[in-house]
Motif scaffolding. Structure first.
Motif, PDB file in Angstrom:
ATOM      1  N   GLU A  13       0.830  -1.210   0.000  1.00 59.96           N
ATOM      2  CA  GLU A  13       0.000   0.000   0.000  1.00 59.96           C
ATOM      3  C   GLU A  13       0.866   1.262   0.000  1.00 59.96           C
ATOM      4  O   GLU A  13       0.540   2.239  -0.682  1.00 59.96           O
ATOM      5  CB  GLU A  13      -0.918   0.004   1.220  1.00 59.96           C
ATOM      6  N   GLN A  14       1.963   1.217   0.757  1.00 56.87           N
ATOM      7  CA  GLN A  14       2.870   2.367   0.767  1.00 56.87           C
ATOM      8  C   GLN A  14       3.456   2.610  -0.613  1.00 56.87           C
ATOM      9  O   GLN A  14       3.526   3.755  -1.073  1.00 56.87           O
ATOM     10  CB  GLN A  14       3.990   2.159   1.786  1.00 56.87           C
ATOM     11  N   ALA A  15       3.885   1.557  -1.288  1.00 58.22           N
ATOM     12  CA  ALA A  15       4.457   1.695  -2.626  1.00 58.22           C
ATOM     13  C   ALA A  15       3.411   2.225  -3.607  1.00 58.22           C
ATOM     14  O   ALA A  15       3.708   3.109  -4.425  1.00 58.22           O
ATOM     15  CB  ALA A  15       5.009   0.353  -3.104  1.00 58.22           C
ATOM     16  N   LEU A  16       2.188   1.708  -3.524  1.00 63.25           N
ATOM     17  CA  LEU A  16       1.116   2.180  -4.397  1.00 63.25           C
ATOM     18  C   LEU A  16       0.804   3.644  -4.123  1.00 63.25           C
ATOM     19  O   LEU A  16       0.661   4.445  -5.058  1.00 63.25           O
ATOM     20  CB  LEU A  16      -0.140   1.313  -4.216  1.00 63.25           C
ATOM     21  N   LEU A  17       0.689   3.998  -2.849  1.00 54.09           N
ATOM     22  CA  LEU A  17       0.394   5.386  -2.498  1.00 54.09           C
ATOM     23  C   LEU A  17       1.492   6.320  -3.005  1.00 54.09           C
ATOM     24  O   LEU A  17       1.204   7.391  -3.542  1.00 54.09           O
ATOM     25  CB  LEU A  17       0.218   5.533  -0.983  1.00 54.09           C
TER      26      LEU A  17
END
Length: 161
Positions: free
Chosen positions: A145-149
């Protein structure tokens, strides 16, 4: 519990149902998130006698590698602040003994900004708690999720620039 952004969207839907206000859902939350993150980071820095712009300049010099010296223009670019903000910030940092300015041997008209031992000690002491603060904020998201965000925020930044 209904968020402030959801209440605003509902008000717009009632007042102007013909308008698509869905972008406000993203931008409103992005703005609120940025304010909340900045406040947490500012509180952490204040406890260490710093502010975000000071940390950013000192950290930029530290991460530039030995000899931890940059021209003001490169410092402004790499710290992502304006050249006029750098000039004002450098005056304050130099007065505190955190940076020094010397003649640039590669450019007789220019200067080099260097991290002093006091500046290096301050930024190195602040870095672990800064990272811990950021980790406590982003830790609510999985690594994916951090990478996507991060990718999504980059797309929004590019669109806004």
């Amino acid at each position: 519990m209904t968020s402030q952004v959801e209440r605003i969207l509902a008000q717009w839907h009632t007042e102007k149902p013909q308008l698509d206000v869905s972008p406000m859902a993203v931008i409103g939350r992005l703005s609120r998130a940025a304010s909340a993150v900045e406040a947490r980071i500012a509180a952490n820095f204040a406890a260490q006698g710093l502010d975000s712009p000071t940390f950013e300049v000192l950290a930029t010099l530290l991460r530039s590698g030995l000899p931890h010296s940059l021209t003001p223009a490169v410092l402004a670019r790499d710290a992502m602040i304006s050249t006029s903000a750098v000039a004002q910030r450098l005056n304050k940092l130099e007065a505190r003994g955190l940076v020094s300015r010397t003649a640039n041997p590669d450019d007789g008209r220019g200067t080099l900004v260097s991290l002093t031992p006091a500046g290096r000690n301050l930024v190195e002491a602040a870095l672990p708690t800064h990272l811990a603060t950021e980790r406590s904020i982003t830790g609510t998201l999985s690594k994916d999720e951090q990478a996507l965000l991060a990718k999504l925020l980059e797309k929004i930044t590019d669109a806004a620039s």
